[in-house]
Design an enzyme around this catalytic site. Structure first.
Site, PDB file in Angstrom:
ATOM      1  N   ARG A 168      21.295 -21.134  69.463  1.00  0.00           N
ATOM      2  CA  ARG A 168      20.288 -22.120  69.021  1.00  0.00           C
ATOM      3  C   ARG A 168      18.965 -21.449  68.658  1.00  0.00           C
ATOM      4  O   ARG A 168      17.878 -21.966  68.913  1.00  0.00           O
ATOM      5  CB  ARG A 168      20.025 -23.162  70.116  1.00  0.00           C
ATOM      6  CG  ARG A 168      21.221 -23.920  70.591  1.00  0.00           C
ATOM      7  CD  ARG A 168      21.755 -24.927  69.579  1.00  0.00           C
ATOM      8  NE  ARG A 168      22.800 -25.739  70.177  1.00  0.00           N
ATOM      9  CZ  ARG A 168      24.085 -25.409  70.199  1.00  0.00           C
ATOM     10  NH1 ARG A 168      24.494 -24.270  69.635  1.00  0.00           N
ATOM     11  NH2 ARG A 168      24.976 -26.193  70.774  1.00  0.00           N
ATOM     12  N   SER A 258      20.842 -33.566  71.167  1.00  0.00           N
ATOM     13  CA  SER A 258      20.464 -33.000  72.472  1.00  0.00           C
ATOM     14  C   SER A 258      18.948 -32.851  72.535  1.00  0.00           C
ATOM     15  O   SER A 258      18.360 -32.188  71.678  1.00  0.00           O
ATOM     16  CB  SER A 258      21.092 -31.622  72.662  1.00  0.00           C
ATOM     17  OG  SER A 258      22.485 -31.715  72.515  1.00  0.00           O
ATOM     18  N   GLU A 354      14.562 -29.193  72.849  1.00  0.00           N
ATOM     19  CA  GLU A 354      15.215 -28.529  71.709  1.00  0.00           C
ATOM     20  C   GLU A 354      14.590 -28.864  70.341  1.00  0.00           C
ATOM     21  O   GLU A 354      14.326 -27.956  69.558  1.00  0.00           O
ATOM     22  CB  GLU A 354      16.718 -28.865  71.685  1.00  0.00           C
ATOM     23  CG  GLU A 354      17.435 -28.139  70.561  1.00  0.00           C
ATOM     24  CD  GLU A 354      18.937 -28.325  70.550  1.00  0.00           C
ATOM     25  OE1 GLU A 354      19.612 -27.704  71.374  1.00  0.00           O
ATOM     26  OE2 GLU A 354      19.438 -29.093  69.705  1.00  0.00           O
TER      27      GLU A 354
END
Ligand code: FAD
Ligand code: NAP
Length: 359
Positions: A168, A258, A354
């Site tokens: 990520r 998320s 995130e």
């Protein structure tokens, strides 16, 4: 600004972010072709105006007012770069929709991104957090990324290695953060192997597929008799089925997927957590570290489905923060702070948000 670019003042961008946060751009512009980049950059330079780049708005937390220009990238083009008997490289404009590309690839018998079906947003944003799901990340098929430097207008091509992809993460969140605009992304696909024995049927033994992720494997076993002979298209459809069964659709329940990253802890830390929570969900990474499932931590700390001021961690998927009443970014951050404090108190683990938070 170039007359071809229409700059709209005080533009409502609430519907352009999937969390439905109320937000107004001081100026808004839609970038529809590569020819629009030069006038945009000249204007930014001339006015010393800040720029916020928007793709599908599925990974951002926007302030109530964005000073400067919000540029929504809607460039669309697909170009064949190279082709052999076994693979094909395609270059896509940044504004192309990611899921449309996944479906186009599997319908044409190209493998590589089928596990990434139904991820919202544009391909231009995909390299930024090296999008990943069901055991596959963008980096596995990303050939190169083309960018324009915002200060100089210089164009540059970054190879996969230069993108510094990680979990990520990429150079676009580090050294190149806010310095470049991604204009194109090239992907390399493996062609599906069609055996003569099976004729026109694409469902042949396909070593390019990644079926290791347990939830995907179980779904495939449930719906297909022989999971050794699957097409990329069948895998994409299984992923779509799983996602539709557990993830809230942002069109009906605003969310950004998320909300927190999965935290990584040292093995000693994991052992301490295990003393109180032997069923903690953890996966080994590198150097004696483990990735914890943030959704599990949030669930175990009692936040799954808990509603505070209409904001909630989703009742089916504890990692997804939902915003049905269009609360502001500040209200979402206040809620997130409470979740983080509770996780820290329970497990001594720090959660990190995130999506990109713009203040
Ligand atoms: P935006 O939200 O518009 O932008 C994200 C960031 O990229 C911002 O900082 C923006 O300024 C920047 N940016 C956008 N375009 C450009 C460009 N052309 N050049 C430079 N900077 C740019 N993510 C995953 O990794 N895996 C998943 O499985 C996943 N599932 C999701 C499911 C749901 C329901 C939702 C809502 C989100 C999910 N996400 C997932 C997060 C998100 O979809 C991805 O991060 C996606 O790549 C964001 O694309 P976007 O175009 O919407 O980016
Ligand atoms: P899940 O299958 O319930 O699993 C929970 C977590 O465990 C995931 O975050 C996943 O990490 C990890 N995991 C499961 N099996 C693993 C394995 N064999 N090896 C390593 N890690 C494993 O997850 P989910 O919430 O339904 O999501 C399914 C997939 O879609 C995941 O890959 C997830 O990342 C992705 N997704 C991402 C977003 C987003 O916004 N970023 C939103 C929805 C779904 P990983 O997350 O590292 O895979």
């Amino acid at each position: 600004m170039n007359s071809n670019l229409s700059l709209q003042p005080n533009y409502d961008i609430q519907s352009l972010n999937t969390l439905s946060v109320p937000s107004v751009a001081e100026f808004f512009v839609t970038i529809k072709s590569d020819g629009d980049y030069a006038p945009l950059l000249s204007f930014l330079k001339e006015k010393k105006s800040p720029l916020l780049i928007l793709g599908g708005g599925s990974n951002v937390l926007l302030p109530s007012f964005v000073a400067g220009i919000v540029a929504k990238i809607e460039t669309k083009d697909r170009e064949l770069v190279a082709e052999t008997d076994t693979d094909i490289i395609m270059r896509f404009s940044a504004g192309e929709n990611w899921h449309d590309i996944v479906m186009w690839s599997v319908e044409n018998g190209f493998c590589g991104i089928e596990n990434l079906a139904l991820i919202p947003g544009s391909i231009g944003a995909a390299p930024i957090q090296n999008i990943g799901a069901y055991g596959v990340e963008l980096e596995s098929c990303c050939e190169y990324v083309d960018v324009i430097f915002l200060d100089s207008g210089k164009k540059s091509r970054l190879t996969r290695e230069q993108c510094q992809f990680a979990y990520r993460d990429s150079i676009f969140k580090g050294e190149l953060k806010d310095k470049v605009l991604i204009t194109h992304v090239a992907l390399k696909f493996a062609k599906e192997i069609k055996s003569k024995k099976e004729g026109a049927d694409k469902s042949t033994k396909n070593s390019s597929l990644n079926l290791q992720y347990p939830a995907l494997r179980s779904k495939l076993v449930e719906i297909h008799a022989d999971i050794d002979h699957l097409s990329a298209e069948q895998v994409a459809h299984a992923v779509i089925e799983i996602r539709q069964s557990k993830l809230p659709d942002p069109q009906t329940i605003p969310n950004a997927g998320s909300f927190f990253k999965n935290p990584v802890v040292h093995a000693d830390h994991l052992e301490r957590i295990k003393q109180d929570y032997p069923d903690v969900v953890a996966y080994p990474t590198e150097n004696n570290h483990f990735k914890l499932a943030a959704g599990w931590l949030i669930d175990r700390a009692g936040w799954k489905g808990k509603v505070v001021n209409n904001i909630a961690m989703h009742h089916q998927q504890a990692l997804v923060l939902t915003n049905p009443e269009s609360a502001s970014t500040q209200q979402l951050l206040d809620f997130a702070d409470k979740v983080c404090a509770s996780i820290y108190k329970t497990f001594s683990v720090e959660l990190e948000i995130e999506p990109r938070v713009f203040k």
